[in-house]
Design a protein around this motif. Structure first.
Motif, mmCIF file in Angstrom:
data_model
loop_
_atom_site.group_PDB
_atom_site.id
_atom_site.type_symbol
_atom_site.label_atom_id
_atom_site.label_comp_id
_atom_site.label_asym_id
_atom_site.label_seq_id
_atom_site.Cartn_x
_atom_site.Cartn_y
_atom_site.Cartn_z
ATOM 1 N N LEU A 151 0.819 -1.205 0.000
ATOM 2 C CA LEU A 151 0.000 0.000 0.000
ATOM 3 C C LEU A 151 0.855 1.258 0.000
ATOM 4 O O LEU A 151 0.505 2.252 -0.652
ATOM 5 N N GLN A 152 1.967 1.246 0.697
ATOM 6 C CA GLN A 152 2.865 2.395 0.691
ATOM 7 C C GLN A 152 3.365 2.692 -0.723
ATOM 8 O O GLN A 152 3.454 3.848 -1.134
ATOM 9 N N GLN A 153 3.699 1.634 -1.457
ATOM 10 C CA GLN A 153 4.182 1.815 -2.823
ATOM 11 C C GLN A 153 3.113 2.434 -3.709
ATOM 12 O O GLN A 153 3.390 3.357 -4.496
ATOM 13 N N VAL A 154 1.875 1.970 -3.567
ATOM 14 C CA VAL A 154 0.778 2.500 -4.373
ATOM 15 C C VAL A 154 0.520 3.968 -4.039
ATOM 16 O O VAL A 154 0.292 4.796 -4.927
ATOM 17 N N ILE A 155 0.569 4.319 -2.761
ATOM 18 C CA ILE A 155 0.342 5.698 -2.340
ATOM 19 C C ILE A 155 1.456 6.605 -2.861
ATOM 20 O O ILE A 155 1.199 7.738 -3.316
ATOM 21 N N ARG A 156 2.693 6.116 -2.827
ATOM 22 C CA ARG A 156 3.810 6.912 -3.371
ATOM 23 C C ARG A 156 3.627 7.128 -4.866
ATOM 24 O O ARG A 156 3.806 8.238 -5.380
ATOM 25 N N THR A 157 3.258 6.072 -5.585
ATOM 26 C CA THR A 157 3.040 6.172 -7.025
ATOM 27 C C THR A 157 1.918 7.159 -7.349
ATOM 28 O O THR A 157 1.948 7.839 -8.370
ATOM 29 N N SER A 158 0.963 7.246 -6.466
ATOM 30 C CA SER A 158 -0.185 8.144 -6.665
ATOM 31 C C SER A 158 0.128 9.589 -6.320
ATOM 32 O O SER A 158 -0.702 10.474 -6.551
ATOM 33 N N GLY A 159 1.310 9.839 -5.749
ATOM 34 C CA GLY A 159 1.680 11.195 -5.373
ATOM 35 C C GLY A 159 0.960 11.682 -4.124
ATOM 36 O O GLY A 159 0.757 12.888 -3.953
ATOM 37 N N LEU A 160 0.598 10.750 -3.238
ATOM 38 C CA LEU A 160 -0.197 11.105 -2.058
ATOM 39 C C LEU A 160 0.509 10.777 -0.740
ATOM 40 O O LEU A 160 -0.116 10.796 0.320
ATOM 41 N N LYS A 161 1.815 10.508 -0.783
ATOM 42 C CA LYS A 161 2.512 10.058 0.426
ATOM 43 C C LYS A 161 2.517 11.103 1.537
ATOM 44 O O LYS A 161 2.550 10.762 2.721
ATOM 45 N N ASP A 162 2.472 12.397 1.169
ATOM 46 C CA ASP A 162 2.492 13.442 2.188
ATOM 47 C C ASP A 162 1.177 13.551 2.948
ATOM 48 O O ASP A 162 1.100 14.205 3.993
ATOM 49 N N GLN A 163 0.130 12.912 2.426
ATOM 50 C CA GLN A 163 -1.189 13.003 3.065
ATOM 51 C C GLN A 163 -1.476 11.840 4.013
ATOM 52 O O GLN A 163 -2.447 11.873 4.753
ATOM 53 N N VAL A 164 -0.619 10.793 3.985
ATOM 54 C CA VAL A 164 -0.963 9.557 4.699
ATOM 55 C C VAL A 164 0.056 9.214 5.784
ATOM 56 O O VAL A 164 1.259 9.262 5.564
ATOM 57 N N GLU A 165 -0.464 8.871 6.941
ATOM 58 C CA GLU A 165 0.340 8.325 8.042
ATOM 59 C C GLU A 165 -0.094 6.879 8.245
ATOM 60 O O GLU A 165 -1.259 6.610 8.554
ATOM 61 N N PHE A 166 0.828 5.941 8.055
ATOM 62 C CA PHE A 166 0.506 4.527 8.199
ATOM 63 C C PHE A 166 0.839 4.042 9.604
ATOM 64 O O PHE A 166 1.896 4.363 10.154
ATOM 65 N N ARG A 167 -0.074 3.257 10.184
ATOM 66 C CA ARG A 167 0.150 2.650 11.492
ATOM 67 C C ARG A 167 -0.216 1.174 11.407
ATOM 68 O O ARG A 167 -1.225 0.813 10.800
ATOM 69 N N THR A 168 0.606 0.316 12.010
ATOM 70 C CA THR A 168 0.369 -1.123 11.918
ATOM 71 C C THR A 168 0.084 -1.770 13.280
ATOM 72 O O THR A 168 0.005 -2.990 13.380
ATOM 73 N N GLU A 169 -0.058 -0.950 14.322
ATOM 74 C CA GLU A 169 -0.360 -1.513 15.634
ATOM 75 C C GLU A 169 -1.823 -1.957 15.720
ATOM 76 O O GLU A 169 -2.604 -1.725 14.800
ATOM 77 N N ASP A 170 -2.165 -2.553 16.833
ATOM 78 C CA ASP A 170 -3.540 -3.005 17.075
ATOM 79 C C ASP A 170 -4.472 -1.794 17.092
ATOM 80 O O ASP A 170 -4.278 -0.872 17.888
ATOM 81 N N PRO A 171 -5.501 -1.758 16.216
ATOM 82 C CA PRO A 171 -6.416 -0.621 16.192
ATOM 83 C C PRO A 171 -7.059 -0.328 17.544
ATOM 84 O O PRO A 171 -7.318 0.824 17.883
ATOM 85 N N SER A 172 -7.295 -1.374 18.328
ATOM 86 C CA SER A 172 -7.917 -1.188 19.642
ATOM 87 C C SER A 172 -7.034 -0.365 20.561
ATOM 88 O O SER A 172 -7.527 0.358 21.445
ATOM 89 N N MET A 173 -5.730 -0.443 20.358
ATOM 90 C CA MET A 173 -4.793 0.329 21.171
ATOM 91 C C MET A 173 -4.556 1.722 20.599
ATOM 92 O O MET A 173 -4.311 2.679 21.343
ATOM 93 N N LEU A 174 -4.645 1.854 19.290
ATOM 94 C CA LEU A 174 -4.343 3.124 18.630
ATOM 95 C C LEU A 174 -5.499 4.120 18.641
ATOM 96 O O LEU A 174 -5.300 5.321 18.876
ATOM 97 N N LEU A 175 -6.694 3.654 18.377
ATOM 98 C CA LEU A 175 -7.835 4.552 18.175
ATOM 99 C C LEU A 175 -8.087 5.519 19.336
ATOM 100 O O LEU A 175 -8.444 6.679 19.092
ATOM 101 N N PRO A 176 -7.906 5.116 20.601
ATOM 102 C CA PRO A 176 -8.155 6.061 21.695
ATOM 103 C C PRO A 176 -7.251 7.288 21.676
ATOM 104 O O PRO A 176 -7.561 8.290 22.336
ATOM 105 N N PHE A 177 -6.158 7.236 20.924
ATOM 106 C CA PHE A 177 -5.231 8.372 20.877
ATOM 107 C C PHE A 177 -5.655 9.442 19.866
ATOM 108 O O PHE A 177 -5.077 10.536 19.838
ATOM 109 N N TYR A 178 -6.645 9.126 19.028
ATOM 110 C CA TYR A 178 -7.101 10.091 18.023
ATOM 111 C C TYR A 178 -8.437 10.680 18.461
ATOM 112 O O TYR A 178 -9.430 9.964 18.593
ATOM 113 N N GLU A 179 -8.442 11.984 18.685
ATOM 114 C CA GLU A 179 -9.635 12.655 19.195
ATOM 115 C C GLU A 179 -10.247 13.579 18.156
ATOM 116 O O GLU A 179 -9.560 14.111 17.289
ATOM 117 N N ASN A 180 -11.553 13.775 18.273
ATOM 118 C CA ASN A 180 -12.288 14.675 17.383
ATOM 119 C C ASN A 180 -12.054 14.350 15.906
ATOM 120 O O ASN A 180 -11.702 15.222 15.106
#
Length: 239
Positions: free
Chosen positions: A89-118
């Motif tokens: 997916l990183q390769q496809v996003i780079r090819t699309s010219g959109l790498k500056d818009q995306v932050e990739f995370r591979t941890e457990d969503p249950s642990m990550l989601l509480p850190f993102y508010e609003n």
């Protein structure tokens, strides 16, 4: 914040172009049912979402769609996905010219989601067995936000108008509607003090209205060809 038809149309066309390019280059690379990617991209861009969060079970073209929306709004996309799908997916996003818009995370969503508010706009892939938990962990923007539950096939259920907020004293109005898009897609609109009851086709007692599509012409400078696209009009007036 008003609905922006210009951002929605630009994101729709950009997503359509990118998905077509990748389909040509990689065959049927992760391409979902026609219209689903363009729909979520136009929806996120039209509402001018700044923080977009996606939880996906595999590499998907929906990430391209949301990244295209983030580019239109000047926002960012946080894509949470399994590590085995990251490189592709990183390769496809780079090819699309959109790498500056995306932050990739591979941890457990249950642990990550509480850190993102609003969160302004979120998309959860319901292929994952834990999708209900992920939906309930989203901390949505109470002023105005949208949650999309994708791949709701069979008897799977989304939020169904029920959203949990950390600040229980905040009064929000929640409306959910399931669309026959892709394998089933529920779109939930959250707004403050009931000011947006007519969003997503909700009028009175949950009746839907039909809107005409509009045709948009796009000139391809490289080929010299003019392409005509039919852009569906969704009732999303942000009053």
């Amino acid at each position: 914040m008003e609905w922006s038809p210009t951002c929605a149309t630009r994101a729709y066309l950009h997503t359509l172009q990118l998905c077509n390019n990748h389909k040509i280059q990689y065959g049927s690379w992760r391409v979902q049912e026609p219209g689903s990617n363009e729909f979520v991209s136009a929806l996120a861009a039209g509402m001018k979402a700044k923080l977009i969060v996606e939880v996906t079970s595999c590499a998907s073209s929906s990430t391209i769609a949301l990244a295209a929306a983030a580019k239109q709004t000047g926002g960012r996309l946080v894509c949470i996905l399994p590590e085995p799908s990251l490189d592709e997916l990183q390769q496809v996003i780079r090819t699309s010219g959109l790498k500056d818009q995306v932050e990739f995370r591979t941890e457990d969503p249950s642990m990550l989601l509480p850190f993102y508010e609003n969160i302004d706009f979120s998309l959860v892939d319901c292929k994952d067995d834990k999708y209900t938990r992920f939906l309930n962990l989203l901390d949505v923007n109470p002023i105005r936000s949208v949650v999309v539950a994708n791949n709701l096939d069979g008897d799977k259920k989304g939020l169904q108008g029920c959203v949990k907020r950390k600040d229980h004293g905040e009064k929000v109005v929640v409306r959910s509607l399931k669309y026959p898009i892709g394998k089933g897609m529920e779109v939930t609109m959250i707004s403050k003090n009931g000011e947006n009851d007519e969003i997503l086709g909700f009028r009175g007692h949950h009746s839907r209205t039909k809107n005409k599509s509009k045709w948009v012409a796009k000139f391809d400078e490289e080929s010299g060809e003019e392409h005509i696209f039919r852009v569906p009009q969704v009732d999303l007036s942000w009053n």
